[in-house]
Design a protein around this motif. Structure first.
Motif, PDB file in Angstrom:
ATOM      1  N   UNK A  24      -8.890  27.212  -6.412  1.00  0.00           N
ATOM      2  CA  UNK A  24      -7.813  27.054  -7.380  1.00  0.00           C
ATOM      3  C   UNK A  24      -6.481  26.851  -6.649  1.00  0.00           C
ATOM      4  N   UNK A  25      -6.280  27.636  -5.607  1.00  0.00           N
ATOM      5  CA  UNK A  25      -5.033  27.506  -4.849  1.00  0.00           C
ATOM      6  C   UNK A  25      -4.888  26.104  -4.277  1.00  0.00           C
ATOM      7  N   UNK A  26      -5.960  25.595  -3.656  1.00  0.00           N
ATOM      8  CA  UNK A  26      -5.864  24.263  -3.057  1.00  0.00           C
ATOM      9  C   UNK A  26      -5.565  23.214  -4.121  1.00  0.00           C
ATOM     10  N   UNK A  27      -6.286  23.277  -5.234  1.00  0.00           N
ATOM     11  CA  UNK A  27      -6.115  22.242  -6.268  1.00  0.00           C
ATOM     12  C   UNK A  27      -4.692  22.260  -6.813  1.00  0.00           C
ATOM     13  N   UNK A  28      -4.165  23.448  -7.049  1.00  0.00           N
ATOM     14  CA  UNK A  28      -2.900  23.550  -7.756  1.00  0.00           C
ATOM     15  C   UNK A  28      -1.708  23.360  -6.818  1.00  0.00           C
TER      16      UNK A  28
END
Lengths: 483, 483
Positions: free
Chosen positions: A104-108
């Motif tokens: 989630x961190x990478x995507x956002x």
């Protein structure tokens, strides 16, 4: 020609020798089938041309700036890296587990520019940590208070969410911490409504923070190490290319105005429109650039916010160029023989204005304080004084030479000349802003030799397509209409 | 005066009768303590004034537009509603469970305007569903392929993430589906890297979708039912208020130019700056407004995108007003007695221009096609013709009356007059755009009586503060510098 022959020729309907009603039906069916078929083919042709047009436009986006395509692959790479990292670790236990937060961190968080990614990473980390600590504290208090627990938790959630949401309307918060506020509310509410006990929560929070940290490091690593796109550089390039476009637009307008009536289109003189419409992207880039570490020629405290002032000065200049352009395309024009009287001096002023802007853009581009800039400004002012002198003596010249010319005929020409004078004044404002930037950013002093060499280089090299990130903004006034 | 007395008078140091070295130390210490104390007090005073200044500014944001404060409370309410909903349900099982997705949805999806919220809700729902289905399909294929499973999953993740990220650079996708693309990548990667079997995943996906749906309904319910803020209305108000500001700026410029030298500040004539800088917010609002259902006077297919054209026409006009304003504040001015000759007719043109813009803004504001607009345009054109006639006869008038005036003195006045003529031309462009909007949005025909009544009402009522959402943009060129 009889009816049957006519129908055969038209070739659209079949006649079957059956009773009237049936024949009509068949005709209709055949016609309907044919029409449906024609529609289908037409639709397919249209669809194909639309799809191929769309594909071409998409291809052009990537071809014009390969870094955009590279960005796509960078995001894919970062995601695969994180997922592979978690495949090989025992703490991986499905979607609900820790892997989820890293992904989630990478995507956002992964943004096109380094500044954007750092901004989001910083906001995410700080907001998660601070909201987590605050929520743990409130949880602990609520735990001790017994029956009041749900009220304390819901009440604090309501108040904090309301206050944090309202804080986004404060311009500074909006510009620097908008994303952080969202994450703060999110983390606080997730922890506040969770049914866990405080000691469980602490372990969970620690695990989550470490997972988010892994995501952030992977994201920043890929973002900075593979073809990094720096907001600061983009802002720098945008400013330089806008200054060049403005120079071209001034020259173009003057050329078109004094050229013979049948001049070609004014592609060059349209450059000022980019300048008029680049405020939003300038502000956005300057906002993100402040998060970037030192890179290349850009130091840690490079005065990015000062580029906005250069941009404002350039827009002030572009407003006048816009007015000049409307004089160029206006119907009411001074007669050709009147124009000829100011042609040479106006062309000189236009050329000198463009030269000053190009010198200034070169100074910004190479980050050296130009020695020749002051000379160029002096030359421009000389040309402007000549123009003013010629304007003053024009009526008497005309009275002597061409008594048939009325004063009213000269008006459009005088307006053009006054606008050129005003443009030269505003260019001095641009030069002042550039010189302030040179002081703030500590531009190096260029040696005389360097100056000559660089001028040659600059004149020889064309503007690289990457230097015009907002080429598609050329006529943004029409974009909303198209969309 | 001896040294001791002088020191006593200065009152800054104590002298103790001990050996030399010690005395010096005490003096230094006392001085340091005093200085530290003074610094501390100064810092506290500065901090207090800064904090109170900041608090005042924050208070002003809420007081100027109470809907912003209401928005904060709405977010808090929606969060509490969702958390209470999940407190009372058995499917609640901690942060990892379903409640988390409902809360996350509310936090991320709740926007200031209804259009913004609908845009995010739609994007989130469609992207989650489509990515979920796609991921389930790929998972099934990977499941069947045995050893190749990790490669198929990672490869598809890489390609889809890269393609989806790149698609954000396509302007249409960026404008309408930017958030959806993020959610698509997020959902796909979460499902693709999960270790669940397909049948487990299907159940999980169904549960997640229903939870997100609950979050979306709560969010939209609160957003639409409690003090809704509609993007379409905001855009409409912004256009109307900009048109009024432009009218005021034209009048203001003409007034200041022809007034006695010692005129007060030109607060009124600065309104055009708002028009110059509202492109970004117009585009953003028009973009969100298309997601809004029919509400109030705004039908389902209200031509929001056409407001951008009105905005572009107004900006074209504002560029000229900017040039006019620079003439007003310029140092080189025509002599007072020359100005007086065109004073009346210029004032009339300015007033007529303003009247046309006000009529047009009234037509947009009340959504009725004004009967008087065409008359106002005709009156404006009559005034412009008079001005052009006066300009033509001015030199002869001056030659007869005031032989001491050189032609050069008249130049600034002529430039102002030409700009007024140009402004009137561009106002016709604004009127055309407004009339096209009236046709597209099917404005009602106003009855003669209505017209008179409404004019009275409009003249009597002041502009409501809510109508000026970008009042703080008045000098946005300086904002970046302040930030």
């Amino acid at each position: 020609m009889d009816a049957a022959a006519r129908e055969a020729q038209a070739g659209l309907e079949w006649r079957v020798t059956v009773p009237e009603g049936a024949s009509v039906t068949v005709e209709h069916e055949a016609g309907a089938v044919f029409r449906a078929w024609a529609c289908l083919i037409a639709a397919m042709v249209t669809a194909r041309s639309k799809v191929s047009g769309f594909a071409k436009r998409v291809w052009r986006i990537g071809a014009d700036d390969p870094r955009k395509a590279a960005h796509g692959f960078k995001v894919g790479l970062a995601l695969v890296l994180v997922s592979v990292f978690y495949y090989t670790r025992p703490l991986y236990d499905g979607v609900g587990g820790a892997a989820m937060w890293a992904i989630m961190t990478v995507v956002v968080v992964f943004e096109y520019t380094v500044g954007g990614s750092v901004y989001k990473c910083f906001n995410r980390a700080v907001a998660t940590a601070s909201a987590g600590v605050l929520a743990l504290g409130v949880h602990w208090v609520a735990d001790k208070s017994g029956e009041l627990e749900p009220f304390i938790l819901s009440g604090s959630l309501f108040l904090l969410a309301a206050a944090a949401t309202f804080s986004r309307f404060i311009p500074t918060v909006k510009a620097r911490f908008d994303y952080g506020v969202t994450i703060f509310i999110l983390t606080y509410s997730l922890v506040a409504v969770s049914g866990y006990r405080v000691d469980e929560l602490a372990a969970l929070a620690q695990q989550r923070l470490s997972t988010i940290a892994i995501g952030i490091f992977m994201c920043l690593g890929v973002c900075v190490l593979i073809c990094p796109v720096w907001s600061g550089q983009e802002l720098h390039r945008l400013t330089v290319s806008n200054m060049k476009k403005l120079a071209g637009a001034i020259e173009g307008c003057v050329d078109v105005y004094f050229a013979e009536p049948a001049t070609p289109a004014q592609a060059k003189s349209d450059g000022y429109k980019c300048v008029l419409n680049s405020k939003a992207s300038e502000d956005a880039q300057a906002n993100l650039a402040r998060w970037e570490p030192a890179h290349g020629k850009f130091g840690f405290r490079h005065p990015y916010s000062h580029y906005a002032k250069i941009g404002a000065a350039m827009r002030g200049c572009a407003y006048c160029v816009e007015a000049l352009n409307s004089c160029v395309v206006a119907e009411a024009q001074a007669p050709e023989h009147v124009k000829q009287l100011l042609r040479e001096v106006c062309a000189r002023v236009g050329a000198q204005c463009a030269r000053v802007l190009r010198e200034a853009s070169r100074s910004v581009e190479t980050m050296t304080s130009s020695r020749t800039l002051d000379f160029a400004v002096a030359d421009m002012n000389t040309a402007v004084h000549e123009l003013q002198g010629d304007m003053r003596s024009l009526p008497s010249m005309l009275a002597v030479k061409l008594s048939e010319t009325s004063l009213m005929d000269m008006m459009p020409l005088f307006t053009v000349a006054s606008l050129l004078v005003e443009i030269s004044t505003r260019i001095e404002g641009v030069v002042d802003a550039v010189e302030t930037l040179a002081t703030l950013a500590e531009f190096k002093e260029a040696s005389e030799d360097d100056d000559d060499k660089k001028r040659e280089t600059t004149e020889m090299t064309k503007v690289h397509p990457l230097n015009e990130p907002d080429a598609e903004d050329a006529s943004p006034e029409n974009q909303a209409a198209k969309a």
